[in-house]
Design a protein around this motif. Structure first.
Motif, PDB file in Angstrom:
ATOM      1  N   ILE A   1     -27.206 -33.084 -78.186  1.00 49.56           N
ATOM      2  CA  ILE A   1     -26.893 -34.509 -78.208  1.00 49.56           C
ATOM      3  C   ILE A   1     -28.185 -35.312 -78.240  1.00 49.56           C
ATOM      4  N   SER A   2     -28.034 -36.597 -78.493  1.00 47.49           N
ATOM      5  CA  SER A   2     -29.150 -37.542 -78.486  1.00 47.49           C
ATOM      6  C   SER A   2     -29.090 -38.370 -77.219  1.00 47.49           C
ATOM      7  N   SER A   3     -30.226 -38.948 -76.861  1.00 47.62           N
ATOM      8  CA  SER A   3     -30.229 -39.834 -75.690  1.00 47.62           C
ATOM      9  C   SER A   3     -29.444 -41.110 -75.946  1.00 47.62           C
ATOM     10  N   SER A   4     -29.116 -41.396 -77.211  1.00 40.48           N
ATOM     11  CA  SER A   4     -28.271 -42.551 -77.526  1.00 40.48           C
ATOM     12  C   SER A   4     -26.795 -42.175 -77.527  1.00 40.48           C
ATOM     13  N   THR A   5     -26.493 -40.935 -77.132  1.00 37.73           N
ATOM     14  CA  THR A   5     -25.117 -40.469 -76.960  1.00 37.73           C
ATOM     15  C   THR A   5     -24.673 -40.775 -75.531  1.00 37.73           C
ATOM     16  N   TYR A   6     -23.353 -40.898 -75.337  1.00 42.50           N
ATOM     17  CA  TYR A   6     -22.827 -41.080 -73.979  1.00 42.50           C
ATOM     18  C   TYR A   6     -21.424 -40.473 -73.927  1.00 42.50           C
ATOM     19  N   PRO A   7     -21.062 -39.884 -72.781  1.00 44.23           N
ATOM     20  CA  PRO A   7     -19.713 -39.313 -72.684  1.00 44.23           C
ATOM     21  C   PRO A   7     -18.646 -40.398 -72.644  1.00 44.23           C
ATOM     22  N   ILE A   8     -17.546 -40.188 -73.343  1.00 46.82           N
ATOM     23  CA  ILE A   8     -16.430 -41.136 -73.303  1.00 46.82           C
ATOM     24  C   ILE A   8     -15.227 -40.525 -72.593  1.00 46.82           C
ATOM     25  N   LYS A   9     -15.349 -39.279 -72.186  1.00 47.75           N
ATOM     26  CA  LYS A   9     -14.335 -38.623 -71.363  1.00 47.75           C
ATOM     27  C   LYS A   9     -15.000 -38.156 -70.076  1.00 47.75           C
ATOM     28  N   SER A  10     -14.205 -37.940 -69.056  1.00 48.21           N
ATOM     29  CA  SER A  10     -14.738 -37.501 -67.766  1.00 48.21           C
ATOM     30  C   SER A  10     -15.317 -36.103 -67.896  1.00 48.21           C
ATOM     31  N   ASN A  11     -16.172 -35.728 -66.953  1.00 47.55           N
ATOM     32  CA  ASN A  11     -16.761 -34.387 -66.977  1.00 47.55           C
ATOM     33  C   ASN A  11     -15.698 -33.300 -66.865  1.00 47.55           C
ATOM     34  N   THR A  12     -14.634 -33.587 -66.109  1.00 47.36           N
ATOM     35  CA  THR A  12     -13.543 -32.616 -66.008  1.00 47.36           C
ATOM     36  C   THR A  12     -12.863 -32.430 -67.358  1.00 47.36           C
ATOM     37  N   GLU A  13     -12.637 -33.530 -68.065  1.00 50.84           N
ATOM     38  CA  GLU A  13     -12.027 -33.431 -69.397  1.00 50.84           C
ATOM     39  C   GLU A  13     -12.947 -32.672 -70.356  1.00 50.84           C
ATOM     40  N   ILE A  14     -14.256 -32.925 -70.262  1.00 45.84           N
ATOM     41  CA  ILE A  14     -15.207 -32.213 -71.120  1.00 45.84           C
ATOM     42  C   ILE A  14     -15.118 -30.715 -70.853  1.00 45.84           C
ATOM     43  N   ARG A  15     -15.144 -30.356 -69.594  1.00 42.61           N
ATOM     44  CA  ARG A  15     -15.094 -28.937 -69.233  1.00 42.61           C
ATOM     45  C   ARG A  15     -13.767 -28.298 -69.643  1.00 42.61           C
ATOM     46  N   ASN A  16     -12.679 -28.986 -69.355  1.00 42.78           N
ATOM     47  CA  ASN A  16     -11.364 -28.422 -69.696  1.00 42.78           C
ATOM     48  C   ASN A  16     -11.226 -28.216 -71.201  1.00 42.78           C
ATOM     49  N   THR A  17     -11.724 -29.173 -71.965  1.00 40.63           N
ATOM     50  CA  THR A  17     -11.627 -29.061 -73.423  1.00 40.63           C
ATOM     51  C   THR A  17     -12.432 -27.870 -73.924  1.00 40.63           C
ATOM     52  N   LEU A  18     -13.678 -27.755 -73.487  1.00 40.95           N
ATOM     53  CA  LEU A  18     -14.531 -26.663 -73.960  1.00 40.95           C
ATOM     54  C   LEU A  18     -14.037 -25.310 -73.465  1.00 40.95           C
ATOM     55  N   ALA A  19     -13.472 -25.284 -72.271  1.00 36.02           N
ATOM     56  CA  ALA A  19     -12.957 -24.018 -71.736  1.00 36.02           C
ATOM     57  C   ALA A  19     -11.676 -23.573 -72.441  1.00 36.02           C
ATOM     58  N   SER A  20     -11.054 -24.479 -73.207  1.00 37.61           N
ATOM     59  CA  SER A  20      -9.853 -24.102 -73.950  1.00 37.61           C
ATOM     60  C   SER A  20     -10.193 -23.331 -75.217  1.00 37.61           C
ATOM     61  N   TYR A  21     -11.479 -23.151 -75.482  1.00 39.81           N
ATOM     62  CA  TYR A  21     -11.949 -22.366 -76.620  1.00 39.81           C
ATOM     63  C   TYR A  21     -12.655 -21.107 -76.107  1.00 39.81           C
ATOM     64  N   PRO A  22     -12.705 -20.060 -76.910  1.00 33.23           N
ATOM     65  CA  PRO A  22     -13.446 -18.857 -76.497  1.00 33.23           C
ATOM     66  C   PRO A  22     -14.923 -19.186 -76.301  1.00 33.23           C
ATOM     67  N   ILE A  23     -15.597 -18.393 -75.506  1.00 29.35           N
ATOM     68  CA  ILE A  23     -17.011 -18.669 -75.262  1.00 29.35           C
ATOM     69  C   ILE A  23     -17.855 -18.422 -76.508  1.00 29.35           C
ATOM     70  N   ASP A  24     -17.310 -17.697 -77.500  1.00 26.07           N
ATOM     71  CA  ASP A  24     -18.085 -17.479 -78.724  1.00 26.07           C
ATOM     72  C   ASP A  24     -17.763 -18.499 -79.822  1.00 26.07           C
ATOM     73  N   ALA A  25     -16.966 -19.542 -79.500  1.00 27.81           N
ATOM     74  CA  ALA A  25     -16.625 -20.565 -80.484  1.00 27.81           C
ATOM     75  C   ALA A  25     -17.831 -21.462 -80.755  1.00 27.81           C
TER      76      ALA A  25
END
Length: 893
Positions: free
Chosen positions: A353-377
């Motif tokens: 990411i860039s320093s001009s990026t910012y999260p628009i979802k909560s950290n829990t949502e970020i984690r849940n979304t990424l964890a819904s994919y295999p670790i090799d995705a």
């Protein structure tokens, strides 16, 4: 033969580098020669395209015949052939007295022959020098311009000279141009896709929606999202404040067993290597000193990053190399306050990411979304159709002195040209697996990434293709999810501005009207777009221009985290929510003025294409049996024409939205942050464009114009508010143009862009609306696609003149209550919709719209089964229709 080619094959090396210079001189010898000879300021190779004039009529005819078969441009008018030939004749005569007679050569003594040979060599050298003075006039001018404008240092000038030499030497030695015969190591096991002959029922859009989320028994998943170790690689350059805020917004302080409070979120930051970013580097070094989870790439490995240069890729590579402990101290006496790692960082996902990026979802949502994919995705946005650039416009660049410099043509790569790989456009921001990150970082000898780096160093805007090209041509291609969870909104093209207003760093091609663009700054009035987005992050944000939007996002993210905690604790209660689902059955969107007409009109599509039109709502036999209050009731699917059924939602939550059962209008209540209240996606249900979103086609030069349906992108031009007579008329549907786009258009082009655009029709009021600048040669809003034919207008006006005393109970008597200069809306049946400025006084052109929901009749089990069968069949028919349309769809996309 071409004089340029002849010259280089015989004399180039001696002329440029002296008679004793070998064919591959060092860069230093090039510069020494360059400094002594103005002729060295070498080339636009376009000189090699000059055709030699024919010596006789027969040769001339052959040349003309060959030229017709060739795509080579003839540039006789740029080369003074007669003048040069005259000078060469004069030189030869002056040198030798007369032309050499080969028949008398045997009569000469040995000494005379040696003298003749010497004279011939001297004459040839002088002739070649004379010719090059003509050949290199434009070359000298071009490189002089490069040295004057951007290339100032001896190192940069040497580098430019060296790369020009690669092309000149290839001509001189009859060797391939750079990369023309390169073979790249492709290890992707997936078959190539023939996009010109896609299988039936396969479209470009379906290929773009590529997924990688296999069943859990077929891949490795992290069961507890809190155990997912995330490594954020951040590029920054101009402010440490936004970088620190980003880190603190993303860091979380737990793992499932609480054994490592910061162990599940790590950060590696690269600071631009320019002196102007030194204060950022120093501030971040101080910030990270007591934080084991925050790392800064050492000063020695900072890359000077430039727009359009490979340096952007290189900076990312330094983050990856640091993370895998591949960087070594450059010297034992280094004074850097940041050190290299001795052991690699441990992580599951690398998020770039860039320093001009910012999260628009909560950290829990970020984690849940990424964890819904295999670790090799590997989540990376790629345009799945390979690029096939025109060789005449694909250029070779070098980067130095904080700029990129165009040398000549670069050989495009493709499997079709036996290079082994295809090239792709892709995002530089991504979420990738540990394995793919390691593959990139190590770039081992013989791998595709190692080979492609050498090519990518010379590609303009290499960051927008490097990572996607490597992914799609390596063994990691099978683990590709085609998204990067990043919401972007782009600015207008630099080439759409006046010359004096352009950022010349983004205009790097020979054609000055071929320029790039960058993302715009997101403002708080765009929150509705960020909320509805399925993405996890957005850019670009600027604390200097507007920090309020981040403040609001932090509030919303905190509420989302609280909701997750309450749900986990079993004490969550859902508050008042916006529900526009119409029980999941969808709605007709009806032109209010036509509800009592013989043929009520609705928003819909034609039999093909994406354009939104006013179409009949019902089958012909249905209208006669409609009740007078049908518009405040409901309809069934079997009564309506195809492609006129819509789903409203999801909607943003700032404010309230509900349908008034008495008027069928959508009633909007404003919220705190969004002036236009809640905004919703409006999607097609069923038909050949099922699932596509209403779109005001505004991701272009000037927002506003034709209304269409397009692949849902969840961006502002697909999100609509509902008028309340404040910023838009009541009963209207409108799009809100974000302030950052309004201001950008004003600042860069001086044009006024309305902030709110209502759905309407063209030519109904007193104004005529023009299409976008780039559409001006393709569409006019005063044509029959948008407006009634003049003959119909005349018939209507004549009828009104002859029937001024018509019965008040006539079916169309309500039309006469309107200004006679305004045609009834029924005359726009089948016409394309356009957007009208909501604050315009042209109110009659703006549509008043109501919402009539669909209901599903319950006729018992048998009928339900029959209906289900019919729907399955209809689904097959729709699928076939999509297959028939796929070729057209590819062209549109």
């Amino acid at each position: 033969m071409k004089p340029f080619s002849i010259f280089f094959r015989l004399f180039s090396i001696q002329l440029f580098f002296g008679q004793n210079t070998i064919l591959h001189p060092s860069p230093s010898s090039i510069i020494l020669s360059l400094s002594g000879l103005s002729l060295l300021l070498v080339p636009t190779i376009s000189i090699s395209l000059v055709e030699e004039e024919a010596a006789d009529s027969s040769t001339s005819k052959n040349n003309e015949k060959n030229e017709k078969k060739s795509s080579i441009r003839k540039l006789d008018d740029t080369f003074p052939f007669q003048e040069v030939q005259s000078l060469l004749t004069k030189l030869t005569n002056n040198k030798n007295g007369n032309e050499i007679d080969p028949s008398k050569a045997s009569e000469s003594s040995k000494s005379e022959q040696e003298e003749d040979d010497k004279n011939n060599n001297e004459e040839a050298m002088e002739a070649s020098k004379l010719v090059t003075s003509y050949l290199f006039e434009n070359i000298q001018s071009r490189i002089t311009n490069m040295y004057q404008n951007k290339a100032k240092s001896p190192h940069c000038r040497t580098k430019i000279a060296n790369h020009f030499y690669q092309y000149i030497n290839a001509i001189a030695t009859e060797s391939p141009m750079p990369f023309t015969d390169g073979k790249f190591h492709n290890t992707c096991p997936e078959p190539s896709i023939d996009f010109d002959n896609l299988p039936k029922n396969v479209s470009l859009s379906s290929i773009m929606l590529r997924k990688y989320q296999p069943p859990k028994e077929d891949a490795v998943y992290i069961e507890n999202a809190n155990d997912l170790i995330l490594l954020y690689g951040i590029l920054t350059h101009n402010t440490h404040i936004s970088t620190i805020r980003l880190i603190e917004a993303l860091q979380d302080n737990y793992s499932s067993d609480n054994s490592n409070r910061n162990g599940t979120t790590l950060f590696v930051v690269h600071v631009d290597g320019k002196e102007s970013s030194d204060h950022v580097y120093d501030a971040l070094i101080e910030y990270a000193m007591d934080k084991d989870h925050v790392h800064i790439v050492p000063n020695e490995y900072r890359v000077r990053v430039n727009w359009g240069g490979y340096s952007m890729v290189n900076a990312t590579m330094q983050i990856l190399k640091y993370s895998f402990a591949l960087l070594q101290p450059l010297s034992s006496t280094s004074t850097s306050t940041s050190t290299v790692l001795k052991e690699p960082l441990q992580f599951h996902k690398f998020l770039h990411i860039s320093s001009s990026t910012y999260p628009i979802k909560s950290n829990t949502e970020i984690r849940n979304t990424l964890a819904s994919y295999p670790i090799d995705a590997n989540m990376l946005s790629v345009v799945m159709k390979p690029i096939s650039p025109n060789p005449a416009s694909w250029h070779y660049f070098v980067e130095c002195d904080d700029a990129v410099h165009r040398i000549y043509r670069l050989q495009p790569l493709s499997k079709d040209t036996n290079h082994g790989i295809d090239q792709y456009m892709s995002s530089q921001w991504f979420v990738i697996s540990h394995e793919f990150a390691k593959y990139l970082a190590f770039a081992e000898q013989g791998t595709l990434v190692q080979q492609y780096i050498e090519y990518a160093k010379h590609v303009v805007v290499a960051d927008e293709g490097f990572f996607g090209t490597v992914l799609r041509n390596s063994e990691f291609c099978t683990k590709h999810e085609n998204t990067n969870f990043l919401h972007l909104q782009f600015d207008i093209w630099e080439s759409d501005l006046e010359n004096i207003q352009r950022d010349q760093r983004k205009c790097l091609m020979p054609d000055p009207d071929r320029c790039g663009r960058s993302p715009t700054i997101l403002s708080s009035d765009y929150l509705f777009g960020l909320e509805i987005s399925n993405d996890l992050f957005a850019r670009k944000f600027s604390d200097e221009e507007e920090s309020k939007v981040k403040d609001i996002l932090d509030i919303k993210r905190a509420k989302a985290e609280a909701k997750f905690r309450d749900i986990a604790a079993g004490n969550f209660t859902e508050g008042l929510v916006i529900d526009t689902s119409f029980e999941g059955h969808g709605t007709l969107i009806v032109a209010k003025e036509t509800i009592h007409d013989d043929e009520p009109l609705c928003l819909g599509l034609g039999p093909k294409g994406n354009k939104v039109r006013l179409v009949p709502c019902f089958l012909p036999e249905v209208v006669s049996v409609l009740s007078s209050d049908w518009a405040t009731g409901a309809v069934i699917e079997e009564e309506v024409l195809p492609n006129s059924r819509w789903e409203v939602g999801p909607c943003s939550s700032d404010g309230m939205l509900q349908r008034d059962h008495d008027t069928a209008e959508m009633i909007m209540t404003k919220g705190i942050y969004t002036p236009g209240g809640p905004h919703c996606l409006i999607k097609q249900i069923g038909g050949i464009r099922n699932g596509r979103c209403l779109d005001i086609e505004s991701n272009r030069i000037e927002p506003g114009g034709q209304v269409e349906v397009f692949l849902c992108m969840n961006k502002w031009h697909q999100m609509f508010g509902f008028g309340d007579d404040s910023i838009a008329p009541s009963s209207s549907i409108f799009g809100s143009v974000p302030n950052h786009i309004v201001n950008s258009i004003k600042n860069k082009s001086g044009k006024h862009q309305p902030s709110f655009l209502c759905l309407g029709v063209s030519g109904r009021g007193g104004k005529e609306y023009m299409p976008w600048k780039e559409d001006s040669n393709k569409v006019q809003f005063n044509t029959v696609d948008f407006m009634p034919m003049e003959e119909l207008k005349n018939v209507y006006n004549n009828d009104n003149n002859n029937n001024n005393n018509a019965d008040e109970n006539d079916d169309h008597a309500h039309d006469e209550n309107k200004n006679m200069d305004i045609l009834p809306l029924r005359f726009w049946k089948g016409k394309q919709l356009v957007t009208i400025p909501c604050d315009d006084d042209d109110r009659d052109a703006i549509l008043d719209l109501i919402f009539v929901p669909f209901i599903v009749e319950d006729n018992g089990d048998d009928n339900d089964n029959a209906n289900a069968k019919d729907k399955d069949t209809a689904g097959d028919d729709n699928t076939n229709e999509m297959g028939k349309e796929s070729r057209h769809e590819n062209e549109e996309l």
